[in-house]
Design an enzyme around this catalytic site. Structure first.
Site, PDB file in Angstrom:
ATOM      1  N   SER A  11      30.036 -37.446  23.934  1.00 59.81           N
ATOM      2  CA  SER A  11      29.115 -37.842  25.013  1.00 59.81           C
ATOM      3  C   SER A  11      29.930 -38.385  26.175  1.00 59.81           C
ATOM      4  CB  SER A  11      28.187 -38.947  24.485  1.00 59.81           C
ATOM      5  OG  SER A  11      27.439 -39.529  25.521  1.00 59.81           O
ATOM      6  N   LYS A  16      25.775 -45.601  25.013  1.00 61.39           N
ATOM      7  CA  LYS A  16      25.227 -45.024  23.783  1.00 61.39           C
ATOM      8  C   LYS A  16      26.202 -45.259  22.632  1.00 61.39           C
ATOM      9  CE  LYS A  16      22.536 -41.127  25.632  1.00 61.39           C
ATOM     10  NZ  LYS A  16      22.365 -39.678  25.583  1.00 61.39           N
ATOM     11  N   ASP A  71      20.599 -36.754  22.436  1.00 65.27           N
ATOM     12  CA  ASP A  71      19.888 -36.434  23.660  1.00 65.27           C
ATOM     13  C   ASP A  71      18.630 -37.300  23.693  1.00 65.27           C
ATOM     14  OD1 ASP A  71      20.379 -34.688  25.823  1.00 65.27           O
ATOM     15  OD2 ASP A  71      18.451 -33.755  25.402  1.00 65.27           O
ATOM     16  N   TRP A 145      20.949 -50.900  30.568  1.00 69.40           N
ATOM     17  CA  TRP A 145      21.425 -49.752  31.344  1.00 69.40           C
ATOM     18  C   TRP A 145      20.301 -48.719  31.417  1.00 69.40           C
ATOM     19  CZ3 TRP A 145      21.717 -45.178  28.388  1.00 69.40           C
ATOM     20  CH2 TRP A 145      21.642 -45.366  27.000  1.00 69.40           C
ATOM     21  N   LYS A 169      18.026 -55.386  21.220  1.00 73.05           N
ATOM     22  CA  LYS A 169      17.562 -54.024  21.513  1.00 73.05           C
ATOM     23  C   LYS A 169      17.747 -53.083  20.316  1.00 73.05           C
ATOM     24  CE  LYS A 169      18.315 -49.925  24.267  1.00 73.05           C
ATOM     25  NZ  LYS A 169      19.260 -49.185  25.099  1.00 73.05           N
ATOM     26  N   HIS A 174      14.659 -46.474  19.934  1.00 73.91           N
ATOM     27  CA  HIS A 174      14.488 -45.093  19.496  1.00 73.91           C
ATOM     28  C   HIS A 174      15.768 -44.624  18.794  1.00 73.91           C
ATOM     29  CE1 HIS A 174      16.178 -45.625  23.418  1.00 73.91           C
ATOM     30  NE2 HIS A 174      16.465 -44.354  23.618  1.00 73.91           N
ATOM     31  N   ARG A 175      16.907 -45.090  19.324  1.00 75.74           N
ATOM     32  CA  ARG A 175      18.231 -44.731  18.768  1.00 75.74           C
ATOM     33  C   ARG A 175      18.370 -45.246  17.335  1.00 75.74           C
ATOM     34  NH1 ARG A 175      20.455 -46.125  23.118  1.00 75.74           N
ATOM     35  NH2 ARG A 175      20.332 -43.962  23.758  1.00 75.74           N
TER      36      ARG A 175
HETATM   37  P1  IMP Z   1      20.677 -38.143  28.143  1.00 78.25           P
HETATM   38  O1  IMP Z   1      20.418 -38.089  26.703  1.00 78.25           O
HETATM   39  O2  IMP Z   1      22.078 -38.617  28.406  1.00 78.25           O
HETATM   40  O3  IMP Z   1      20.296 -36.902  28.865  1.00 78.25           O
HETATM   41  O4  IMP Z   1      19.790 -39.372  28.683  1.00 78.25           O
HETATM   42  C1  IMP Z   1      18.613 -39.219  29.382  1.00 78.25           C
HETATM   43  C2  IMP Z   1      18.381 -40.398  30.285  1.00 78.25           C
HETATM   44  O5  IMP Z   1      17.765 -41.434  29.582  1.00 78.25           O
HETATM   45  C3  IMP Z   1      19.628 -40.979  30.935  1.00 78.25           C
HETATM   46  O6  IMP Z   1      19.350 -41.230  32.283  1.00 78.25           O
HETATM   47  C4  IMP Z   1      19.870 -42.281  30.235  1.00 78.25           C
HETATM   48  O7  IMP Z   1      20.358 -43.239  31.124  1.00 78.25           O
HETATM   49  C5  IMP Z   1      18.473 -42.641  29.756  1.00 78.25           C
HETATM   50  N1  IMP Z   1      18.525 -43.314  28.482  1.00 78.25           N
HETATM   51  C6  IMP Z   1      18.806 -42.786  27.276  1.00 78.25           C
HETATM   52  N2  IMP Z   1      18.757 -43.723  26.313  1.00 78.25           N
HETATM   53  C7  IMP Z   1      18.451 -44.870  26.943  1.00 78.25           C
HETATM   54  C8  IMP Z   1      18.288 -46.203  26.484  1.00 78.25           C
HETATM   55  O8  IMP Z   1      18.442 -46.546  25.310  1.00 78.25           O
HETATM   56  N3  IMP Z   1      17.972 -47.096  27.422  1.00 78.25           N
HETATM   57  C9  IMP Z   1      17.815 -46.770  28.736  1.00 78.25           C
HETATM   58  N4  IMP Z   1      17.957 -45.566  29.222  1.00 78.25           N
HETATM   59  C10 IMP Z   1      18.289 -44.606  28.317  1.00 78.25           C
END
Ligand code: IMP
Length: 202
Positions: A11, A16, A71, A145, A169, A174-175
């Protein structure tokens, strides 16, 4: 010495990685999670699972070692699921201020965050999903973030941003839900392997 199983998280997002590392720390002891910082171009696709699967194939082809990728997407009900699979692009272009503007005067602020992990070791590909319902705050709070400063998880009255500041958090995200499924699957795999070895050598 205990054998540690090397697994690469591929990534561009260090936030993350540090959350995943911290969630896994107390759960599995034989995984040595490493970070391979690399941006993987996402395919343009409606289905977030398909995007994640493609990403995992690219990541595996780069390293040729066991990998996981993640993702995510923020889905806002009154915006018909927007930004969804475009969450990353929308965050860079509109940001949290833009999202709040879009929701101005809107009574229904319900939203959900989805996380999709894909494990790929070149032979086995497995998807793990996590979802948390919540609402979009009316103001941007400090902490965290991405969308953390505006997302309030269900049954809480503070944002992910505030929860992150309180080191909470990871208990609700979700993570964390998706990773719990991943850990369960790994432990089951280990059990099957151990009982097979026992039968073989007893
Ligand atoms: P991607 O998986 O990197 O495409 O993330 C999609 C979007 O969601 C990105 O702009 C991340 O900053 C946001 N995002 C993903 N997970 C989180 C989180 O746990 N907190 C806040 N924003 C998140």
């Amino acid at each position: 010495m205990k054998y540690m199983y090397e697994l690469f998280f591929v990534s561009n997002n260090t936030h993350k990685y540090s959350e995943i590392k911290s969630i896994l720390k107390d759960r599995i002891i034989d995984i040595d999670l490493k970070f391979h910082k690399q941006n993987i171009i996402e395919i343009q696709e409606e289905n977030i699972k398909k995007i994640a699967l493609e990403k995992s194939i690219c990541a595996y082809n780069i390293l040729k070692k066991p990998i996981i990728i993640e993702d995510d997407g923020l889905f806002i009900k009154s915006l018909n699921g927007f930004p969804g699979q475009y969450s990353s692009y929308v965050f860079k272009s509109l940001g949290n201020t833009g999202i709040l503007k879009l929701l101005k005067g809107n009574k229904d602020r319900s939203a959900l965050f989805k996380s999709i992990f894909v494990y790929n070791n070149g032979v086995t590909t497995k998807i793990f999903t996590g979802q948390i319902n919540g609402t979009i705050a009316t103001t941007i709070t400090p902490g965290g973030w991405g969308y953390d400063p505006i997302f309030i998880p269900h049954k809480m009255n503070i944002t992910f941003g505030k929860l992150k500041e309180n080191n909470q958090k990871n208990e609700f995200s979700h993570r964390r839900i998706a990773l719990d499924k991943f850990v369960k699957w790994l432990n089951q795999k280990k059990k099957i392997k151990n009982s097979y070895n026992k039968t073989l050598y007893s």
